[in-house]
Write a protein that holds these residues in place. Structure first.
Motif, PDB file in Angstrom:
ATOM      1  N   VAL A 262      -3.066  12.505 -23.550  1.00 51.30           N
ATOM      2  CA  VAL A 262      -3.153  11.651 -25.163  1.00 51.30           C
ATOM      3  C   VAL A 262      -4.665  10.797 -25.471  1.00 51.30           C
ATOM      4  N   ILE A 263      -4.981  11.297 -26.823  1.00 52.06           N
ATOM      5  CA  ILE A 263      -6.457  10.544 -27.675  1.00 52.06           C
ATOM      6  C   ILE A 263      -5.778   9.589 -28.768  1.00 52.06           C
ATOM      7  N   LEU A 264      -6.048   9.007 -29.127  1.00 51.26           N
ATOM      8  CA  LEU A 264      -5.031   7.823 -30.144  1.00 51.26           C
ATOM      9  C   LEU A 264      -6.524   7.249 -31.060  1.00 51.26           C
ATOM     10  N   LEU A 265      -6.301   7.673 -32.217  1.00 51.64           N
ATOM     11  CA  LEU A 265      -7.880   6.623 -33.036  1.00 51.64           C
ATOM     12  C   LEU A 265      -6.612   4.908 -32.972  1.00 51.64           C
ATOM     13  N   PRO A 266      -8.292   4.584 -33.447  1.00 47.53           N
ATOM     14  CA  PRO A 266      -7.710   2.696 -33.945  1.00 47.53           C
ATOM     15  C   PRO A 266      -6.898   2.699 -35.275  1.00 47.53           C
ATOM     16  N   GLY A 267      -5.854   2.358 -35.362  1.00 40.92           N
ATOM     17  CA  GLY A 267      -5.065   1.768 -36.171  1.00 40.92           C
ATOM     18  C   GLY A 267      -3.917   3.204 -36.193  1.00 40.92           C
ATOM     19  N   THR A 268      -3.958   4.118 -34.881  1.00 39.44           N
ATOM     20  CA  THR A 268      -2.588   5.113 -35.157  1.00 39.44           C
ATOM     21  C   THR A 268      -1.633   4.680 -33.872  1.00 39.44           C
ATOM     22  N   ALA A 269      -0.422   5.655 -34.240  1.00 40.49           N
ATOM     23  CA  ALA A 269       0.447   5.365 -32.815  1.00 40.49           C
ATOM     24  C   ALA A 269       0.354   6.496 -32.478  1.00 40.49           C
ATOM     25  N   PHE A 270       1.073   6.903 -30.891  1.00 41.53           N
ATOM     26  CA  PHE A 270       1.900   7.358 -30.113  1.00 41.53           C
ATOM     27  C   PHE A 270       3.518   7.350 -29.967  1.00 41.53           C
ATOM     28  N   GLU A 271       3.910   8.116 -30.397  1.00 46.03           N
ATOM     29  CA  GLU A 271       5.363   7.761 -29.819  1.00 46.03           C
ATOM     30  C   GLU A 271       6.082   9.149 -28.766  1.00 46.03           C
ATOM     31  N   ALA A 272       6.891   8.960 -27.989  1.00 45.34           N
ATOM     32  CA  ALA A 272       7.289   9.674 -26.849  1.00 45.34           C
ATOM     33  C   ALA A 272       9.149   9.125 -26.512  1.00 45.34           C
ATOM     34  N   SER A 273       9.988   9.603 -26.117  1.00 42.61           N
ATOM     35  CA  SER A 273      11.132   9.684 -25.990  1.00 42.61           C
ATOM     36  C   SER A 273      11.816  10.387 -24.849  1.00 42.61           C
ATOM     37  N   GLU A 274      13.020   9.864 -24.436  1.00 45.49           N
ATOM     38  CA  GLU A 274      13.357  10.460 -23.243  1.00 45.49           C
ATOM     39  C   GLU A 274      15.273  10.455 -23.532  1.00 45.49           C
ATOM     40  N   ILE A 275      15.679  10.993 -22.878  1.00 47.17           N
ATOM     41  CA  ILE A 275      17.104  10.774 -23.036  1.00 47.17           C
ATOM     42  C   ILE A 275      17.616  11.496 -21.846  1.00 47.17           C
ATOM     43  N   LEU A 276      18.681  10.495 -21.083  1.00 45.55           N
ATOM     44  CA  LEU A 276      18.661  11.239 -19.847  1.00 45.55           C
ATOM     45  C   LEU A 276      20.607  11.012 -19.832  1.00 45.55           C
TER      46      LEU A 276
END
Ligand code: BG6
Length: 279
Positions: A262-276
């Protein structure tokens, strides 16, 4: 004398449905649904606050696999996390808790970026939800990372488990030459040493014959890869914190963002999720 800091946090939904998080690595070390444990933790697991915990759900970040700058699978699974929000009952009856880490001297010595990582868990009747946020809190530097939930499911006999959703996917076989292959089977079974990184997998997998012969549904968002791992006989002997006879009782099916960073620029966010979900 000051009390020793708590090292585990328990989410308790009632009906013997609980989830226990060890703050060392924010490792989920137990998930019980009606008193039935869903996760495998090795009897040889070491809880010394240093080594990664062998089993449950270690948190892999910012590197998947070996790394020139720090430990295998990154540092997030071997540092102490903070409790951002203690377990709290939501109006739905579900239990929520949040954990976080921010960069510090130790993380910067391996990976010199200002970041914040938040991990939100929600325990429902038969489900466990994970929401992850990675924030680049810096002003200048872009950073890149891998992220993966290294989930060890408890199973009565791994040879009887079938994993859906992998047919047609390309994968790297780490037990061989690391070359790319394509999965032809409609369900994947594990009958030998297995270490595969499947790419661009669908949002959902089902694993059959987990505990009580039930099914486990995995739903994942922003996790394009699925790793399937079982060390089998010989590798199990090599792993010190894993019993020689334990390999039939676990299967790792891991949701990750590992084939490409994942490439993340300054001041930004990355979100991911999982459900079991226990079905
Ligand atoms: C898997 C990797 O995710 O984790 C394997 O694909 C690795 O290559 C396994 O052996 C266990 O890693 P570790 O560092 O916890 O022993």
């Amino acid at each position: 004398m000051a009390a020793a800091p708590t090292s585990v946090v328990v989410l308790d939904r009632g009906n013997n449905t609980t989830c226990t998080i060890n703050l060392h690595g924010a490792t989920v070390v137990s998930w019980r649904v009606n008193n039935q444990e869903q996760l495998f933790v090795s009897k040889q697991a070491v809880f010394d606050g240093k080594k990664a915990i062998r089993g449950g759900i270690p948190f892999v970040f910012p590197q998947f696999g070996s790394w020139n700058y720090g430990p295998q699978h990154g540092f997030a699974r071997v540092i102490r996390w903070h409790v951002e929000k203690s377990p709290e009952r939501l109006p739905s009856g579900d239990i929520e808790a949040m954990f976080c880490i921010v960069d510090n001297e130790v993380t910067r010595s391996m990976w010199n970026f200002p970041f914040r990582l938040s991990y939100r868990l929600i325990l429902r009747e038969k489900e466990l939800h994970f929401n992850i946020g990675v924030y680049n809190v810096g002003k200048e530097a872009t950073f890149s990372f891998n992220l993966l939930l290294h989930t060890y499911f408890k199973v009565p006999d791994v040879r009887r488990c079938q994993i859906t959703g992998l047919q047609g996917c390309t994968f790297v076989d780490k037990t061989r030459d690391g070359a790319m292959y394509q999965e032809v089977r409609d369900v994947v079974t594990v009958n030998e040493y297995t270490d595969r990184v499947y790419q661009n997998t669908p949002q959902e997998h089902i694993i059959t014959n987990v505990v009580s012969n039930r099914k486990m549904r995995i739903q994942k968002y922003n996790f394009p890869d699925t790793v399937v791992w079982n060390p089998w006989v010989e590798k199990a002997r090599e792993i010190q914190d894993f019993g020689d006879d334990e390999y039939p009782n676990m299967i790792c099916v891991e949701a990750g963002h590992v084939s490409a960073p994942v490439i993340l620029l300054p001041g930004t966010a990355f979100e991911a999720s999982e459900i079991l979900q226990v079905m």
